[in-house]
Design a protein around this motif. Sequence first.
Motif, PDB file in Angstrom:
ATOM      1  N   ILE A 210       0.835  -1.198   0.000  1.00 26.96           N
ATOM      2  CA  ILE A 210       0.000   0.000   0.000  1.00 26.96           C
ATOM      3  C   ILE A 210       0.873   1.252   0.000  1.00 26.96           C
ATOM      4  N   LEU A 211       0.507   2.204  -0.859  1.00 27.00           N
ATOM      5  CA  LEU A 211       1.060   3.554  -0.812  1.00 27.00           C
ATOM      6  C   LEU A 211      -0.085   4.535  -0.584  1.00 27.00           C
ATOM      7  N   GLU A 212       0.225   5.630   0.103  1.00 28.98           N
ATOM      8  CA  GLU A 212      -0.756   6.704   0.235  1.00 28.98           C
ATOM      9  C   GLU A 212      -0.991   7.336  -1.135  1.00 28.98           C
ATOM     10  N   ASP A 213      -2.138   7.968  -1.296  1.00 31.33           N
ATOM     11  CA  ASP A 213      -2.424   8.695  -2.537  1.00 31.33           C
ATOM     12  C   ASP A 213      -2.890  10.105  -2.186  1.00 31.33           C
ATOM     13  N   PRO A 214      -2.024  11.121  -2.481  1.00 31.61           N
ATOM     14  CA  PRO A 214      -0.762  11.086  -3.223  1.00 31.61           C
ATOM     15  C   PRO A 214       0.393  10.569  -2.367  1.00 31.61           C
ATOM     16  N   HIS A 215       1.540  10.365  -3.042  1.00 34.11           N
ATOM     17  CA  HIS A 215       2.675   9.762  -2.349  1.00 34.11           C
ATOM     18  C   HIS A 215       3.981  10.179  -3.006  1.00 34.11           C
ATOM     19  N   TYR A 216       5.083   9.829  -2.338  1.00 29.67           N
ATOM     20  CA  TYR A 216       6.435  10.099  -2.818  1.00 29.67           C
ATOM     21  C   TYR A 216       6.755   9.154  -3.974  1.00 29.67           C
ATOM     22  N   GLN A 217       7.141   9.720  -5.131  1.00 27.40           N
ATOM     23  CA  GLN A 217       7.389   8.912  -6.313  1.00 27.40           C
ATOM     24  C   GLN A 217       8.517   7.907  -6.116  1.00 27.40           C
ATOM     25  N   GLY A 218       9.541   8.308  -5.353  1.00 30.86           N
ATOM     26  CA  GLY A 218      10.685   7.420  -5.161  1.00 30.86           C
ATOM     27  C   GLY A 218      10.297   6.095  -4.549  1.00 30.86           C
ATOM     28  N   ALA A 219       9.316   6.100  -3.656  1.00 25.82           N
ATOM     29  CA  ALA A 219       8.860   4.848  -3.055  1.00 25.82           C
ATOM     30  C   ALA A 219       8.189   3.973  -4.110  1.00 25.82           C
ATOM     31  N   ARG A 220       7.311   4.560  -4.899  1.00 25.19           N
ATOM     32  CA  ARG A 220       6.640   3.785  -5.946  1.00 25.19           C
ATOM     33  C   ARG A 220       7.662   3.152  -6.893  1.00 25.19           C
ATOM     34  N   GLN A 221       8.662   3.904  -7.288  1.00 22.82           N
ATOM     35  CA  GLN A 221       9.646   3.396  -8.240  1.00 22.82           C
ATOM     36  C   GLN A 221      10.404   2.197  -7.687  1.00 22.82           C
ATOM     37  N   VAL A 222      10.799   2.271  -6.422  1.00 18.30           N
ATOM     38  CA  VAL A 222      11.542   1.163  -5.822  1.00 18.30           C
ATOM     39  C   VAL A 222      10.696  -0.104  -5.777  1.00 18.30           C
ATOM     40  N   PHE A 223       9.470   0.015  -5.305  1.00 21.97           N
ATOM     41  CA  PHE A 223       8.641  -1.176  -5.143  1.00 21.97           C
ATOM     42  C   PHE A 223       8.143  -1.703  -6.493  1.00 21.97           C
ATOM     43  N   ALA A 254       2.787  -1.554   4.071  1.00 26.70           N
ATOM     44  CA  ALA A 254       2.295  -0.232   3.681  1.00 26.70           C
ATOM     45  C   ALA A 254       3.368   0.791   4.028  1.00 26.70           C
ATOM     46  N   VAL A 255       3.538   1.784   3.155  1.00 26.32           N
ATOM     47  CA  VAL A 255       4.463   2.890   3.403  1.00 26.32           C
ATOM     48  C   VAL A 255       3.629   4.119   3.754  1.00 26.32           C
ATOM     49  N   VAL A 256       3.905   4.714   4.906  1.00 27.32           N
ATOM     50  CA  VAL A 256       3.093   5.836   5.383  1.00 27.32           C
ATOM     51  C   VAL A 256       3.992   6.982   5.854  1.00 27.32           C
ATOM     52  N   THR A 257       3.450   8.197   5.804  1.00 27.62           N
ATOM     53  CA  THR A 257       4.154   9.393   6.288  1.00 27.62           C
ATOM     54  C   THR A 257       3.252  10.080   7.310  1.00 27.62           C
ATOM     55  N   ASP A 278      -3.488  -1.499  14.410  1.00 24.59           N
ATOM     56  CA  ASP A 278      -4.365  -2.659  14.566  1.00 24.59           C
ATOM     57  C   ASP A 278      -4.512  -3.415  13.241  1.00 24.59           C
ATOM     58  N   TRP A 279      -4.645  -2.659  12.144  1.00 25.17           N
ATOM     59  CA  TRP A 279      -4.746  -3.281  10.812  1.00 25.17           C
ATOM     60  C   TRP A 279      -3.500  -4.103  10.498  1.00 25.17           C
ATOM     61  N   ALA A 280      -2.315  -3.540  10.784  1.00 23.07           N
ATOM     62  CA  ALA A 280      -1.063  -4.244  10.496  1.00 23.07           C
ATOM     63  C   ALA A 280      -0.936  -5.502  11.344  1.00 23.07           C
ATOM     64  N   GLN A 281      -1.326  -5.412  12.623  1.00 20.74           N
ATOM     65  CA  GLN A 281      -1.204  -6.578  13.493  1.00 20.74           C
ATOM     66  C   GLN A 281      -2.151  -7.687  13.053  1.00 20.74           C
ATOM     67  N   ARG A 282      -3.386  -7.321  12.721  1.00 20.61           N
ATOM     68  CA  ARG A 282      -4.359  -8.353  12.335  1.00 20.61           C
ATOM     69  C   ARG A 282      -4.000  -9.015  11.010  1.00 20.61           C
ATOM     70  N   ARG A 283      -3.395  -8.271  10.115  1.00 19.13           N
ATOM     71  CA  ARG A 283      -3.081  -8.811   8.796  1.00 19.13           C
ATOM     72  C   ARG A 283      -1.646  -9.306   8.691  1.00 19.13           C
ATOM     73  N   HIS A 284      -0.892  -9.225   9.792  1.00 21.86           N
ATOM     74  CA  HIS A 284       0.528  -9.618   9.789  1.00 21.86           C
ATOM     75  C   HIS A 284       1.283  -8.854   8.705  1.00 21.86           C
ATOM     76  N   ALA A 285       0.953  -7.585   8.568  1.00 25.99           N
ATOM     77  CA  ALA A 285       1.596  -6.724   7.575  1.00 25.99           C
ATOM     78  C   ALA A 285       2.625  -5.831   8.270  1.00 25.99           C
ATOM     79  N   LEU A 287       4.608  -2.052   8.471  1.00 25.79           N
ATOM     80  CA  LEU A 287       4.413  -0.615   8.218  1.00 25.79           C
ATOM     81  C   LEU A 287       5.781   0.059   8.143  1.00 25.79           C
ATOM     82  N   ILE A 288       6.035   0.761   7.058  1.00 27.50           N
ATOM     83  CA  ILE A 288       7.242   1.576   6.946  1.00 27.50           C
ATOM     84  C   ILE A 288       6.848   3.015   7.241  1.00 27.50           C
TER      85      ILE A 288
END
Length: 484
Positions: A210-223, A254-257, A278-285, A287-288
């Motif tokens: 998951i990326l936020e919308d809008p978001h930092y382009q550099g993160a999208r490019q890496v992933f 998910a990458v968040v700011t 809570d979302w990350a814990q329940r889904r075993h995801a 968070l950056i």
Amino acid sequence: MFLQLDARGPQYLQLARALKQAILDGRCAPGSRLPATRALARELDISRNTALAAYALLSEEGLIEGRSGSGCYVAAFVAMPKRTPAAVVQTPARAPALSRRGQRMLTVYDRAIPGRQHRGLRYNLQYGLPMTNPQLAGAWRRALNQAAARVQADYPDPQGLPGLRAQICGYLARRRGISAVPDDVLVVNGTQQAFALAADVLLDAGDGMILEDPHYQGARQVFAARGAMIRTCRVDAAGLVTAELPVDGRVRLAVVTPSHQFPTGAVLSLPRRMQLLDWAQRRHAWLIEDDYDGEFRYGARPLAALKSLDRAGRVIYVGSFSKVIFPALRLGYMVLPASLREAMVAAKWLTDRGSTAIEQAALAHLIGSGAFERHLRRAAIVLRARRSALLGALQRLLGDAIEVADSSAGMHILVWLPHTSHAQAQTLVERARARGVGVYLVAPYCHKLRKRPGLLLGYADLPPADLLAAVRILADCLSQIRSG
């Protein structure tokens, strides 16, 4: 000096021909100094007399000239027509057979490095340009000199110098409320490498993130380069809309700011922070938490970092010194959950064996001496004044033609243009650039195009008088566009 003798005739003639070809091909430029005969003889394993004889022959031909006490130089004659050496003549070939990952890297590669596409402008409101601080530059030079004298010449610890990791822990405890020990910290070459290591360790091609919308382009490019299936989640005035996070499919991270959403400036509310954890814990995801410029706040009391609220070990905190010192310093850090330490350090070791030790040691000294946080305090005062100047100029000169997104942190503001079309906004950027003002559309940072266009305006690099002048030009350009 690379010279290939052709084994035809006496050695001095072979050497003379090789040197002559190097001169005519342009490998030895007019006026350039040739190797001393003793040095050339040692390098080619020939006698010095052979080298002397070759130089004498070339001198007779006028190709080289001797200068008393200085040596021999290529004559400054009119250059021969440039020849293409046969070895480099290539016939057209098919595109190389790249891996799928190599192909994805080419697809996302952005050759327009941020900040360079508008170089030469008198007023460049480019986000990310650093604030010039001569005192910090002087302190950094002294720290580098001291570090160069005392750092061990061996390869550094791939996790980062223990002294720097300890200083980072103290800094985070004081400034961001994060409790960490040096073993939790991994020193990296900026935020981009932090994203890359996280992607390599946590994602396989086809995994969701998951990326936020809008978001930092550099993160999208890496992933994207690593084959992640990227989904986006909307941002509003209270930050990421956690109620809209997906609950279907395989989402690994998910990458968040949360401290200062990029680029809108929204601060993630405390209830949403708890919902996200809570979302990350329940889904075993995972968070950056990208805390790219959370050091600078103006008036509003900062909320606790997401990492400081994490009790399940799901948050990877990422910080960078590029924004607060200067982008040329490619050093940042990750604060890792215990379960990821070994894998992340292994990935860093495989990538580059560790970040440069001299700059790490210099940065540790800068933080430990208090110079770094003195810089932050001074910078906050200067940035507050520049921010106020920009906001005041926008209000006076553009009025109801714009809406400024609410933000109380960072080094940029987002300005919406509610009465302007996207095409007009593009024209505005081009006309402003023609008159020496660099402003930037927010559209490239959006996954879904917003109904109204917006401008991202950085103010760190310009004094108040320049910001006022830039807004005057911007207002005049917008007035001309709107009047037809």
